[in-house]
Design a protein around this motif. Structure first.
Motif, PDB file in Angstrom:
ATOM      1  N   ASN A 287      -1.019   1.287   4.517  1.00  0.00           N
ATOM      2  CA  ASN A 287      -1.342   1.911   3.237  1.00  0.00           C
ATOM      3  C   ASN A 287      -2.742   1.635   2.706  1.00  0.00           C
ATOM      4  O   ASN A 287      -2.986   1.799   1.505  1.00  0.00           O
ATOM      5  N   GLU A 288      -3.654   1.232   3.578  1.00  0.00           N
ATOM      6  CA  GLU A 288      -5.035   1.082   3.114  1.00  0.00           C
ATOM      7  C   GLU A 288      -5.577   2.410   2.578  1.00  0.00           C
ATOM      8  O   GLU A 288      -6.239   2.459   1.536  1.00  0.00           O
ATOM      9  N   LEU A 289      -5.289   3.494   3.283  1.00  0.00           N
ATOM     10  CA  LEU A 289      -5.738   4.817   2.847  1.00  0.00           C
ATOM     11  C   LEU A 289      -5.077   5.208   1.526  1.00  0.00           C
ATOM     12  O   LEU A 289      -5.736   5.725   0.614  1.00  0.00           O
ATOM     13  N   SER A 290      -3.779   4.942   1.412  1.00  0.00           N
ATOM     14  CA  SER A 290      -3.057   5.270   0.167  1.00  0.00           C
ATOM     15  C   SER A 290      -3.673   4.544  -1.017  1.00  0.00           C
ATOM     16  O   SER A 290      -3.905   5.133  -2.082  1.00  0.00           O
ATOM     17  N   GLU A 291      -3.938   3.257  -0.820  1.00  0.00           N
ATOM     18  CA  GLU A 291      -4.479   2.431  -1.900  1.00  0.00           C
ATOM     19  C   GLU A 291      -5.864   2.903  -2.311  1.00  0.00           C
ATOM     20  O   GLU A 291      -6.177   2.989  -3.502  1.00  0.00           O
ATOM     21  N   ASP A 292      -6.712   3.241  -1.332  1.00  0.00           N
ATOM     22  CA  ASP A 292      -8.055   3.729  -1.636  1.00  0.00           C
ATOM     23  C   ASP A 292      -8.008   5.056  -2.384  1.00  0.00           C
ATOM     24  O   ASP A 292      -8.906   5.365  -3.174  1.00  0.00           O
ATOM     25  N   THR A 293      -6.948   5.834  -2.139  1.00  0.00           N
ATOM     26  CA  THR A 293      -6.795   7.125  -2.810  1.00  0.00           C
ATOM     27  C   THR A 293      -6.354   6.960  -4.258  1.00  0.00           C
ATOM     28  O   THR A 293      -6.502   7.878  -5.071  1.00  0.00           O
ATOM     29  N   GLY A 294      -5.808   5.795  -4.598  1.00  0.00           N
ATOM     30  CA  GLY A 294      -5.318   5.565  -5.958  1.00  0.00           C
ATOM     31  C   GLY A 294      -3.813   5.646  -6.089  1.00  0.00           C
ATOM     32  O   GLY A 294      -3.278   5.675  -7.201  1.00  0.00           O
ATOM     33  N   VAL A 295      -3.120   5.683  -4.952  1.00  0.00           N
ATOM     34  CA  VAL A 295      -1.655   5.721  -4.961  1.00  0.00           C
ATOM     35  C   VAL A 295      -1.120   4.340  -5.347  1.00  0.00           C
ATOM     36  O   VAL A 295      -1.556   3.323  -4.801  1.00  0.00           O
ATOM     37  N   ASN A 296      -0.182   4.297  -6.263  1.00  0.00           N
ATOM     38  CA  ASN A 296       0.427   3.031  -6.673  1.00  0.00           C
ATOM     39  C   ASN A 296       1.413   2.553  -5.610  1.00  0.00           C
ATOM     40  O   ASN A 296       2.244   3.335  -5.125  1.00  0.00           O
ATOM     41  N   LEU A 297       1.326   1.261  -5.255  1.00  0.00           N
ATOM     42  CA  LEU A 297       2.197   0.690  -4.238  1.00  0.00           C
ATOM     43  C   LEU A 297       3.246  -0.224  -4.858  1.00  0.00           C
ATOM     44  O   LEU A 297       3.015  -0.837  -5.897  1.00  0.00           O
ATOM     45  N   ASP A 298       4.396  -0.307  -4.198  1.00  0.00           N
ATOM     46  CA  ASP A 298       5.481  -1.193  -4.602  1.00  0.00           C
ATOM     47  C   ASP A 298       5.252  -2.561  -3.965  1.00  0.00           C
ATOM     48  O   ASP A 298       5.073  -2.656  -2.753  1.00  0.00           O
ATOM     49  N   ASN A 299       5.268  -3.611  -4.756  1.00  0.00           N
ATOM     50  CA  ASN A 299       5.028  -4.959  -4.228  1.00  0.00           C
ATOM     51  C   ASN A 299       6.086  -5.396  -3.226  1.00  0.00           C
ATOM     52  O   ASN A 299       5.839  -6.257  -2.379  1.00  0.00           O
ATOM     53  N   ARG A 300       7.285  -4.828  -3.319  1.00  0.00           N
ATOM     54  CA  ARG A 300       8.373  -5.238  -2.428  1.00  0.00           C
ATOM     55  C   ARG A 300       8.340  -4.485  -1.108  1.00  0.00           C
ATOM     56  O   ARG A 300       8.461  -5.075  -0.038  1.00  0.00           O
ATOM     57  N   THR A 301       8.185  -3.181  -1.150  1.00  0.00           N
ATOM     58  CA  THR A 301       8.176  -2.395   0.082  1.00  0.00           C
ATOM     59  C   THR A 301       6.802  -2.349   0.738  1.00  0.00           C
ATOM     60  O   THR A 301       6.690  -2.070   1.927  1.00  0.00           O
ATOM     61  N   LYS A 302       5.749  -2.602  -0.046  1.00  0.00           N
ATOM     62  CA  LYS A 302       4.358  -2.472   0.399  1.00  0.00           C
ATOM     63  C   LYS A 302       4.000  -1.013   0.676  1.00  0.00           C
ATOM     64  O   LYS A 302       2.972  -0.717   1.308  1.00  0.00           O
TER      65      LYS A 302
END
Length: 414
Positions: A258-273
């Motif tokens: 999810n490096e790409l997701s995070e750079d895009t601004g997508v919110n991530l779940d701390n449990r599922t990553k």
């Protein structure tokens, strides 16, 4: 390059999403795949056990992938291979790097389907030197099944994830001696069927609550020291023993890419990553969807396909302006539950919703209870639940429309 739906990743999730998007009505669909061929991890999974839910028959990984690749080609879905997506902005403009340089792509909707990667030796801080002969189980699987390279003759496997269990059988069938599978937990992190078919059937010992406390050898692995662990995962004095081996395979967990997701601004779940999604598999960014192992690690590829269809369908509907957003409520993991996907539910949903979750511990004769405030809206008895096997609950649309607030799922006694 302008497309209705662009799918990032050409594995089972990406293929399923692309096929469903085209089927739903998206005219121009593109798959971007960083590898040399479509199919993803399925290409190296030559064992059977795939497709029982999706096709009602038992297939190997390449056979399962081939069916979806053929569907994609029949639907005239475009795809680009050997291409890495570097950036996606909130307007869904994509920058990718391919064999001919940088590519700029405009998308009306994006589906993230990058899958997951294995945790490596550095992630678990294994003591010892860094000799050759230490592989992740998936890397060893690719070497053996796709490149024709035998990685070793005397093997210890650290971690009892499904790839590690499957590789225990694969190595044995190729003539290697698998000394043991070592697991730090009191239970396996793989499916029960894989314990039976890959270890029990070949008399391979599974050492629960044991850890590898040292890797011996400077140039090549010569052996490992294995110790029994206490409740705090500390080695128990007097239990250490040396096990000779020339190869150590690591099967110690998967991490969504999810490096790409995070750079895009997508919110991530701390449990599922993975991305936080609603029941349409839409992220917090409108028009960007996610599915498969990039959201949470699945047990079966059939479930990845089921989830990818939801993402592909709703991506197409979004492009066609046929979606409507109602009030969102949250799903909360209560006592005994580790996480729930999706994390949000649209109260205007006209379809039943599958909630996927994992429990925290081993439970027998318990039930999963879904509550909205003080009201019990659903409960299901389970004879046996373990963290390594995903649980699911279906909530009908008429129940969803009558919910007045967030829901919580707990493990409770029968």
């Amino acid at each position: 390059m302008k497309y209705d739906v662009v799918v990032v990743g050409g594995g089972p999730a990406g293929l399923g999403a692309a096929v469903e998007a085209k089927k739903t009505g998206a005219e121009k669909v593109l798959i971007i795949e960083r590898d040399r061929e479509l199919g993803g991890i399925l290409n190296q999974c030559i064992h059977n056990g795939f497709g029982l839910h999706e096709f009602k028959e038992e297939l190997t990984g390449p056979e399962y992938a081939t069916r979806f690749i053929e569907m994609a080609k029949e639907a005239n879905i475009e795809y680009i291979l050997n291409t890495m997506v570097l950036n996606i902005d909130e307007d869904k403009n994509i920058v990718a790097l391919g064999e001919n340089g940088l590519i700029d792509i405009e998308a009306k909707a994006v589906v993230l389907a990058m899958g997951c990667r294995e945790r490596t030796r550095g992630a678990i801080d294994l003591p010892g030197y860094r000799p050759s002969g230490v592989y992740t189980a998936g890397a060893a699987q690719r070497f053996m099944n796709m490149e024709g390279y035998m990685v070793g003759k005397k093997v210890v496997i650290y971690g009892s994830g499904d790839i590690g269990l499957i590789m225990a059988r694969r190595m044995t069938l190729e003539g290697a001696k698998v000394q043991a599978v070592v697991e730090v937990n009191s239970h396996s992190s793989g499916l029960t069927r894989n314990i039976v078919q890959c270890l029990d059937d070949f008399n391979i010992p599974l050492l629960l609550q044991h850890g590898i406390t040292y890797v011996h050898g400077k140039d090549r692995v010569e052996g490992v020291t294995i110790s029994k662990l206490d409740e705090n995962r500390r080695p128990v004095e007097g239990t250490s023993k040396f096990v000779e081996c020339d190869t150590l395979l690591l099967s110690v967990g998967l991490i969504p890419e999810n490096e790409l997701s995070e750079d895009t601004g997508v919110n991530l779940d701390n449990r599922t990553k993975g991305p936080i999604v609603n029941n349409k598999m839409e992220t917090n960014i409108e028009g960007i969807f996610a599915c498969g192992n990039v959201v949470h690690v699945h047990d079966l590829v059939d479930f990845v396909t089921r989830e990818s269809r939801i993402a592909g369908k709703n991506a197409a509907l979004y492009v066609m302006n046929k979606t409507k957003n109602d009030k969102l409520i949250e799903t909360k993991a209560g006592n005994g539950v580790s996480y729930i996907v999706p994390q949000h539910i649209d109260l205007g949903s006209d379809e039943e919703i599958n909630l996927f979750m994992r429990v925290r511990n081993i439970y027998s004769n318990k039930k999963l209870v879904v509550r909205c405030g003080e009201d019990v809206i659903l409960e299901k008895k389970r004879l046996h639940m373990i963290p390594s096997e995903m649980e699911s609950l279906k909530i009908k649309s008429d129940i969803i429309k009558n919910l007045k607030g967030n829901i919580e799922i707990c493990v409770e006694g029968v």
